[in-house]
Design a protein around this motif. Sequence first.
Motif, PDB file in Angstrom:
ATOM      1  N   ILE A  62       0.833  -1.198   0.000  1.00 51.44           N
ATOM      2  CA  ILE A  62       0.000   0.000   0.000  1.00 51.44           C
ATOM      3  C   ILE A  62       0.870   1.252   0.000  1.00 51.44           C
ATOM      4  CG2 ILE A  62      -1.691   1.299   1.332  1.00 51.44           C
ATOM      5  CD1 ILE A  62      -2.868  -1.346   2.228  1.00 51.44           C
ATOM      6  N   ARG A  63       1.993   1.211   0.696  1.00 49.04           N
ATOM      7  CA  ARG A  63       2.883   2.370   0.724  1.00 49.04           C
ATOM      8  C   ARG A  63       3.413   2.697  -0.669  1.00 49.04           C
ATOM      9  NH1 ARG A  63       5.986   3.803   5.760  1.00 49.04           N
ATOM     10  NH2 ARG A  63       4.692   3.007   7.417  1.00 49.04           N
ATOM     11  N   ILE A  64       3.725   1.681  -1.435  1.00 48.56           N
ATOM     12  CA  ILE A  64       4.234   1.911  -2.791  1.00 48.56           C
ATOM     13  C   ILE A  64       3.158   2.572  -3.639  1.00 48.56           C
ATOM     14  CG2 ILE A  64       5.033   0.770  -4.894  1.00 48.56           C
ATOM     15  CD1 ILE A  64       6.390  -1.298  -3.063  1.00 48.56           C
ATOM     16  N   ARG A  65       1.920   2.143  -3.480  1.00 45.64           N
ATOM     17  CA  ARG A  65       0.817   2.758  -4.233  1.00 45.64           C
ATOM     18  C   ARG A  65       0.630   4.214  -3.818  1.00 45.64           C
ATOM     19  NH1 ARG A  65      -3.820  -1.792  -3.866  1.00 45.64           N
ATOM     20  NH2 ARG A  65      -2.697  -3.413  -4.987  1.00 45.64           N
ATOM     21  N   ASN A  66       0.689   4.451  -2.519  1.00 48.71           N
ATOM     22  CA  ASN A  66       0.531   5.829  -2.035  1.00 48.71           C
ATOM     23  C   ASN A  66       1.652   6.723  -2.545  1.00 48.71           C
ATOM     24  OD1 ASN A  66      -1.755   5.082  -0.672  1.00 48.71           O
ATOM     25  ND2 ASN A  66      -0.769   4.952   1.328  1.00 48.71           N
ATOM     26  N   LEU A  67       2.878   6.224  -2.509  1.00 47.21           N
ATOM     27  CA  LEU A  67       4.005   7.012  -3.009  1.00 47.21           C
ATOM     28  C   LEU A  67       3.891   7.259  -4.508  1.00 47.21           C
ATOM     29  CD1 LEU A  67       7.006   5.511  -1.006  1.00 47.21           C
ATOM     30  CD2 LEU A  67       5.966   7.766  -0.760  1.00 47.21           C
ATOM     31  N   ALA A  68       3.436   6.252  -5.245  1.00 47.65           N
ATOM     32  CA  ALA A  68       3.269   6.417  -6.691  1.00 47.65           C
ATOM     33  C   ALA A  68       2.175   7.451  -6.991  1.00 47.65           C
ATOM     34  CB  ALA A  68       2.937   5.085  -7.347  1.00 47.65           C
ATOM     35  N   ALA A  69       1.076   7.397  -6.236  1.00 47.75           N
ATOM     36  CA  ALA A  69      -0.003   8.366  -6.439  1.00 47.75           C
ATOM     37  C   ALA A  69       0.468   9.774  -6.080  1.00 47.75           C
ATOM     38  CB  ALA A  69      -1.211   7.983  -5.595  1.00 47.75           C
ATOM     39  N   LEU A  70       1.213   9.900  -4.987  1.00 51.37           N
ATOM     40  CA  LEU A  70       1.740  11.201  -4.592  1.00 51.37           C
ATOM     41  C   LEU A  70       2.704  11.750  -5.641  1.00 51.37           C
ATOM     42  CD1 LEU A  70       1.892  13.407  -2.423  1.00 51.37           C
ATOM     43  CD2 LEU A  70       3.770  12.120  -1.400  1.00 51.37           C
ATOM     44  N   ALA A  71       3.582  10.892  -6.159  1.00 59.24           N
ATOM     45  CA  ALA A  71       4.524  11.315  -7.196  1.00 59.24           C
ATOM     46  C   ALA A  71       3.786  11.763  -8.458  1.00 59.24           C
ATOM     47  CB  ALA A  71       5.503  10.188  -7.519  1.00 59.24           C
ATOM     48  N   ALA A  72       2.729  11.051  -8.818  1.00 60.00           N
ATOM     49  CA  ALA A  72       1.945  11.426  -9.992  1.00 60.00           C
ATOM     50  C   ALA A  72       1.271  12.788  -9.796  1.00 60.00           C
ATOM     51  CB  ALA A  72       0.900  10.352 -10.295  1.00 60.00           C
ATOM     52  N   LEU A  73       0.743  13.028  -8.590  1.00 65.95           N
ATOM     53  CA  LEU A  73       0.109  14.315  -8.319  1.00 65.95           C
ATOM     54  C   LEU A  73       1.118  15.458  -8.329  1.00 65.95           C
ATOM     55  CD1 LEU A  73      -2.451  13.363  -5.547  1.00 65.95           C
ATOM     56  CD2 LEU A  73      -2.938  14.103  -7.877  1.00 65.95           C
ATOM     57  N   ILE A  74       2.302  15.205  -7.802  1.00 69.01           N
ATOM     58  CA  ILE A  74       3.340  16.240  -7.804  1.00 69.01           C
ATOM     59  C   ILE A  74       3.774  16.558  -9.228  1.00 69.01           C
ATOM     60  CG2 ILE A  74       5.741  16.701  -7.162  1.00 69.01           C
ATOM     61  CD1 ILE A  74       5.139  15.274  -4.509  1.00 69.01           C
TER      62      ILE A  74
END
Length: 108
Positions: A2-14
């Motif tokens: 789940i952390r990897i998904r959250n980090l990927a989503a955050l990176a995409a938003l940034i």
Amino acid sequence: MIRIRNLAALAALILLAACAKQVAAGVAPGAPGFFWGLWHGFIFPVAWFLSLIMPDVAIYAVPNNGGWYDFGYFLGVVVFGVGANRGRKVVYRDRIVRERNTTVIEHE
């Protein structure tokens, strides 16, 4: 996982936010700057309410001088305005509920 998904989503938003650009017509050298942005951010709640009932009131000055106005607006909202908690943390504890057959350890 789940952390990897959250980090990927955050990176995409940034990355998506990095593409944001202010319209050139909305920026003027002599327009409101940092201190007006600070003030407009501070009075944001009042301006937002008034903008709902009065068509001539806006919560953001256009044109403005760009980044400095935005920075002042951000500081006004987050640090000095609505988002500020003045460094106080209040915790209320009204009662303790005990369940049957459990051990309750109380500490301050």
